[in-house]
Structures are given as C-alpha cells and as structure tokens.
Design an enzyme around this catalytic site. Structure first.
Site, PDB file in Angstrom:
ATOM      1  N   VAL A 162      10.010   5.538  -3.049  1.00  0.00           N
ATOM      2  CA  VAL A 162      10.868   6.648  -2.640  1.00  0.00           C
ATOM      3  C   VAL A 162      11.985   6.139  -1.724  1.00  0.00           C
ATOM      4  O   VAL A 162      13.122   6.598  -1.806  1.00  0.00           O
ATOM      5  CB  VAL A 162      10.053   7.760  -1.932  1.00  0.00           C
ATOM      6  CG1 VAL A 162      10.971   8.851  -1.386  1.00  0.00           C
ATOM      7  CG2 VAL A 162       9.033   8.360  -2.885  1.00  0.00           C
ATOM      8  N   CYS A 163      11.674   5.166  -0.889  1.00  0.00           N
ATOM      9  CA  CYS A 163      12.630   4.680   0.116  1.00  0.00           C
ATOM     10  C   CYS A 163      13.978   4.258  -0.472  1.00  0.00           C
ATOM     11  O   CYS A 163      15.018   4.673   0.049  1.00  0.00           O
ATOM     12  CB  CYS A 163      12.017   3.546   0.930  1.00  0.00           C
ATOM     13  SG  CYS A 163      10.528   4.039   1.827  1.00  0.00           S
ATOM     14  N   PRO A 164      14.016   3.466  -1.555  1.00  0.00           N
ATOM     15  CA  PRO A 164      15.347   3.076  -2.046  1.00  0.00           C
ATOM     16  C   PRO A 164      16.162   4.251  -2.566  1.00  0.00           C
ATOM     17  O   PRO A 164      17.390   4.238  -2.474  1.00  0.00           O
ATOM     18  CB  PRO A 164      15.051   2.064  -3.153  1.00  0.00           C
ATOM     19  CG  PRO A 164      13.635   2.254  -3.519  1.00  0.00           C
ATOM     20  CD  PRO A 164      12.950   2.806  -2.298  1.00  0.00           C
ATOM     21  N   GLU A 169      16.220   7.256  -1.242  1.00  0.00           N
ATOM     22  CA  GLU A 169      16.781   7.884  -0.046  1.00  0.00           C
ATOM     23  C   GLU A 169      17.895   7.040   0.562  1.00  0.00           C
ATOM     24  O   GLU A 169      18.945   7.560   0.942  1.00  0.00           O
ATOM     25  CB  GLU A 169      15.703   8.048   1.022  1.00  0.00           C
ATOM     26  CG  GLU A 169      14.632   9.034   0.726  1.00  0.00           C
ATOM     27  CD  GLU A 169      13.730   9.184   1.922  1.00  0.00           C
ATOM     28  OE1 GLU A 169      13.553  10.336   2.349  1.00  0.00           O
ATOM     29  OE2 GLU A 169      13.218   8.173   2.443  1.00  0.00           O
ATOM     30  N   LEU A 170      17.653   5.747   0.675  1.00  0.00           N
ATOM     31  CA  LEU A 170      18.631   4.860   1.305  1.00  0.00           C
ATOM     32  C   LEU A 170      19.908   4.768   0.471  1.00  0.00           C
ATOM     33  O   LEU A 170      21.015   4.714   1.028  1.00  0.00           O
ATOM     34  CB  LEU A 170      18.015   3.484   1.541  1.00  0.00           C
ATOM     35  CG  LEU A 170      16.861   3.470   2.551  1.00  0.00           C
ATOM     36  CD1 LEU A 170      16.155   2.120   2.537  1.00  0.00           C
ATOM     37  CD2 LEU A 170      17.324   3.814   3.939  1.00  0.00           C
TER      38      LEU A 170
END
Length: 188
Positions: free
Chosen positions: A47-49, A51-52
C-alpha cells in the site's frame, strides 16, 4: 500521540532527498513553514508505494502553497535510496524521505507500533509555529488520499489567515466560508 494543538518535539533525522543524503533535519528545519509528516510502515511494501506516489503527484501544488513534505518510516535513509532507485512509483518522489530507525519521530508522534518496530499509517500537518493542525491515522490496509490532504491543508491555511472564518464540510478553495455566530446555531 501527537494531537491537534500540540507542538513538535525535538528530533534529528537524516533524509534521502533528490539523490542525496541530507543530515540534520530537525524541528528547527520545519519552523516558519507548513509541513506534512507522512508516516508509513515500511519500504518495499504494497500500500505504501501507492500512497507515496499519490503524494508525489500533488507535491508540486503543495510546494506552491509553501508546504514541505517529509515521508517517514522506521527504515534507514539508505533503504529509502534503494527503494527510490528501483521502484518507478517511488522514483517520482521529490520530497524528503526521513529515516527513523531510532524511532524518535515515530515515538514523538505516538505512532510506533509496540513490539513491531513499524510506524502506523499516519499524517500530521504542522503550521509555521510548529503546532499540529491536522491528524489522520488509518489502519495498515487502508491507503490515504493526497487530494483530500491537499484540500484539508488549503482549508487549514485559509482558517489561519482569515480569523473569524471557518471552512465547512467539503470546502474547496474559493467556496463560501462561515462566520460562526449565535445566528447560525441550529440553522446549519
């Protein structure tokens, strides 16, 4: 936990930023400007990439507003560089990527998951006085929306710059605001 109205606590971090390592990012670095601290659990995840990358897409607009962005995970600045160099999504990032391997920032903001060593998915926006004005925390499996963050920052900036005015739900830049008064009580 960092809550609205509380002040930034002292920290000292190293960042990966635009191809270089930057030492000495502190609470003094963010003084006199709006800042976003965008915590995420870990580099090289799922999920992090998303969002970033989403945040990277609105970063130029945030910059125009005088807002600096600091993404933060408990990884090192070396890990941030490796991820930036190998991921097309993360390669778009031009904002600061802070390493928090000693957990100072995660503990200061109250988002370190005990016994796990990872930060929660959390966003904090500070004003030029170093006061936390916006907070959003979601569970690990729920990504955030950078367009909504941008809208909230515009509203917070408007509210700060226009005493006596408040921004109602779904307020967008240029829309009507409210002047709280006894006449409005019960009518909205």
């Amino acid at each position: 936990m960092g809550i609205v109205g509380s002040k930034l606590k002292p920290f000292n971090a190293t960042a990966f930023h635009q191809g270089k390592f930057v030492d000495g990012i502190t609470e003094e670095t963010v003084k006199d400007k709006w800042a976003v601290f965008f915590f995420y659990p870990a580099d090289f995840t799922f999920v992090c990439p998303t969002e970033l990358e989403d945040l990277a897409d609105v970063y130029p607009e945030l910059q125009k507003l005088g807002v600096e962005v600091y993404s933060v995970s408990t990884d090192t600045h070396f890990s941030h560089k490796a991820w930036h160099d190998t991921s097309p999504a993360i390669g778009k990032i031009n904002y600061y990527m802070l390493g928090d391997q000693n957990h100072t920032l995660s503990n200061n903001f109250g988002v370190l998951r005990e016994g796990v060593g990872l930060a929660d998915r959390a966003t904090f926006v500070t004003d030029p006085d170093g006061t936390i004005q916006l907070v959003e925390i979601t569970p690990e499996g729920v990504g955030r929306n950078a367009a909504e963050l941008l809208r909230k920052i515009k509203a917070a900036k408007y509210w700060r710059e226009h005493p006596g005015q408040v921004c109602p739900a779904k307020w967008e830049e240029g829309a009507e605001t409210l002047a709280p008064s006894i006449d409005l009580v019960g009518k909205i």
